[in-house]
Design a protein around this motif. Structure first.
Motif, short mmCIF file in Angstrom:
data_model
loop_
_atom_site.label_atom_id
_atom_site.label_comp_id
_atom_site.label_asym_id
_atom_site.label_seq_id
_atom_site.Cartn_x
_atom_site.Cartn_y
_atom_site.Cartn_z
N ILE A 1 95.83 204.21 20.70
CA ILE A 1 96.14 203.55 19.41
C ILE A 1 97.40 204.35 18.86
CG2 ILE A 1 95.54 203.20 16.94
CD1 ILE A 1 92.62 202.43 18.07
N ALA A 2 98.52 203.71 18.53
CA ALA A 2 99.69 204.36 18.06
C ALA A 2 99.55 205.06 16.91
CB ALA A 2 100.82 203.47 17.94
N LYS A 3 99.08 204.33 15.96
CA LYS A 3 98.66 204.84 14.50
C LYS A 3 97.88 204.06 13.69
CE LYS A 3 102.98 205.00 13.77
NZ LYS A 3 104.40 205.30 13.39
N MET A 4 97.23 204.43 12.82
CA MET A 4 96.27 203.88 12.02
C MET A 4 96.38 204.25 10.58
SD MET A 4 92.05 203.24 12.77
CE MET A 4 92.42 203.43 14.50
N ARG A 5 97.09 203.42 9.64
CA ARG A 5 97.05 203.67 8.32
C ARG A 5 96.99 202.42 7.71
NH1 ARG A 5 103.27 206.27 9.09
NH2 ARG A 5 102.58 208.32 9.90
N THR A 6 96.53 202.46 6.32
CA THR A 6 96.26 201.47 5.38
C THR A 6 97.47 200.90 5.16
OG1 THR A 6 96.41 202.74 3.38
CG2 THR A 6 93.98 202.22 4.36
N VAL A 7 97.86 199.62 4.80
CA VAL A 7 99.04 198.87 4.81
C VAL A 7 99.91 199.38 3.36
CG1 VAL A 7 98.76 196.95 6.32
CG2 VAL A 7 97.95 196.57 3.86
N ASP A 8 98.89 199.80 2.54
CA ASP A 8 99.68 200.18 1.37
C ASP A 8 100.53 201.61 1.53
OD1 ASP A 8 97.81 202.03 1.64
OD2 ASP A 8 97.22 202.02 -0.63
N VAL B 1 82.98 199.62 17.58
CA VAL B 1 83.96 199.18 18.56
C VAL B 1 85.06 200.39 18.66
CG1 VAL B 1 86.19 197.80 18.48
CG2 VAL B 1 83.86 196.85 17.93
N PHE B 2 85.43 201.05 17.49
CA PHE B 2 86.57 202.29 17.58
C PHE B 2 85.80 203.35 18.78
CE2 PHE B 2 88.76 199.37 14.93
CZ PHE B 2 90.19 199.83 15.21
N ALA B 3 84.71 203.51 18.41
CA ALA B 3 84.14 204.68 19.30
C ALA B 3 84.16 204.34 20.91
CB ALA B 3 82.71 204.78 18.88
N GLN B 4 83.81 203.08 21.07
CA GLN B 4 84.19 202.45 22.49
C GLN B 4 85.51 202.70 22.88
OE1 GLN B 4 82.14 198.78 23.54
NE2 GLN B 4 82.90 198.96 25.40
N LEU B 5 86.47 202.12 22.03
CA LEU B 5 87.75 202.48 22.42
C LEU B 5 88.17 203.82 22.45
CD1 LEU B 5 89.62 199.84 19.75
CD2 LEU B 5 89.04 199.61 22.21
N TYR B 6 87.74 204.68 21.89
CA TYR B 6 87.97 206.16 21.99
C TYR B 6 87.68 206.69 23.52
CZ TYR B 6 87.78 211.07 21.30
OH TYR B 6 88.05 212.64 21.37
N ARG C 1 81.12 192.01 21.28
CA ARG C 1 79.93 192.10 19.95
C ARG C 1 80.44 190.97 19.42
NH1 ARG C 1 81.78 197.30 21.45
NH2 ARG C 1 80.16 198.89 21.21
N GLY C 2 80.91 189.81 19.67
CA GLY C 2 80.96 188.59 18.96
C GLY C 2 82.26 188.32 18.34
N TRP C 3 83.11 189.22 18.34
CA TRP C 3 84.52 189.11 17.66
C TRP C 3 85.60 187.95 18.62
CZ3 TRP C 3 86.75 192.71 13.67
CH2 TRP C 3 86.09 193.55 13.29
N ALA C 4 86.23 187.38 17.77
CA ALA C 4 87.23 186.48 18.28
C ALA C 4 88.59 187.51 18.47
CB ALA C 4 87.42 185.09 17.50
N TRP C 5 89.18 186.98 19.45
CA TRP C 5 90.56 187.59 19.87
C TRP C 5 91.36 186.35 19.89
CZ3 TRP C 5 92.82 188.28 25.26
CH2 TRP C 5 93.83 189.11 25.08
N GLY C 6 92.39 186.70 19.11
CA GLY C 6 93.61 185.76 19.11
C GLY C 6 94.44 185.54 20.33
N GLY C 7 94.34 186.35 21.37
CA GLY C 7 95.02 186.21 22.68
C GLY C 7 94.31 185.06 23.47
N ASP D 1 90.51 192.92 29.55
CA ASP D 1 90.56 194.14 29.50
C ASP D 1 89.27 195.00 28.74
OD1 ASP D 1 93.07 194.16 30.82
OD2 ASP D 1 94.35 194.76 28.84
N PRO D 2 88.87 196.07 29.22
CA PRO D 2 87.76 196.68 28.57
C PRO D 2 87.99 196.96 26.95
CG PRO D 2 88.37 198.07 30.21
CD PRO D 2 89.74 196.87 30.47
N ALA D 3 89.35 196.98 26.35
CA ALA D 3 89.39 197.17 24.98
C ALA D 3 89.20 195.59 24.41
CB ALA D 3 90.87 197.60 24.59
N VAL D 4 89.63 194.62 25.19
CA VAL D 4 89.25 193.30 24.57
C VAL D 4 87.83 193.13 24.63
CG1 VAL D 4 89.57 191.03 24.97
CG2 VAL D 4 91.71 192.49 25.27
N LEU D 5 86.97 193.46 25.57
CA LEU D 5 85.80 193.60 25.69
C LEU D 5 85.13 194.16 24.54
CD1 LEU D 5 85.49 193.17 29.54
CD2 LEU D 5 85.41 191.04 27.94
#
Length: 132
Positions: free
Chosen positions: A18-25, A7-12, A112-118, A103-107
């Protein structure tokens, strides 16, 4: 793990910002609100569903929140999370990184079978994707 990488390869490839990507800790107390206010894309967070006795899909590593400031959670009462995301509750906005149905990012996820909260009737959770 491989479906997430795909998924993230396709988004790329799509140039989805993507603004940033860090673990929540990275945020004091692994506080989800702080992570969301910072527009941090995240996945695993050992927490419950707010207002529920159930664990979130994030606690199982089966959910991803994408650019949560730009793609807020809008509760049944109309409350917006994160608290600083009020301007982005306006879904007619077209800022880079905002997600809309089809949107292509949602698709990249839903194809791939993921549910979207939107797609949920209420609450709306535009940032949220989960693997059922």
């Amino acid at each position: 793990m491989e479906p997430v990488i795909d998924v993230f390869a396709q988004l790329y490839r799509l140039g989805y910002p993507i603004a940033k990507m860090r673990t929540v800790d990275h945020y004091p107390g692994a506080e989800d609100e702080l992570s969301m206010r910072d527009n941090n894309t995240s996945a695993f967070n050992c927490r419950g569903i707010p207002g529920s006795q159930s664990w979130s899909y994030h606690a199982y590593g089966r959910a991803i929140d994408l650019n949560p400031l730009l793609n807020p959670y809008i509760g049944r009462s109309g409350a917006v999370e994160p608290a600083n995301a009020g301007p982005y509750a306006d879904r007619t906005r077209t800022d880079p990184g905002i997600l809309h149905a089809g949107d292509p990012a949602v698709l990249a996820f839903t194809g791939r079978g993921w549910a979207w909260g939107g797609d949920w009737r209420t609450p709306k959770d535009y940032q949220h994707f989960e693997q059922p």
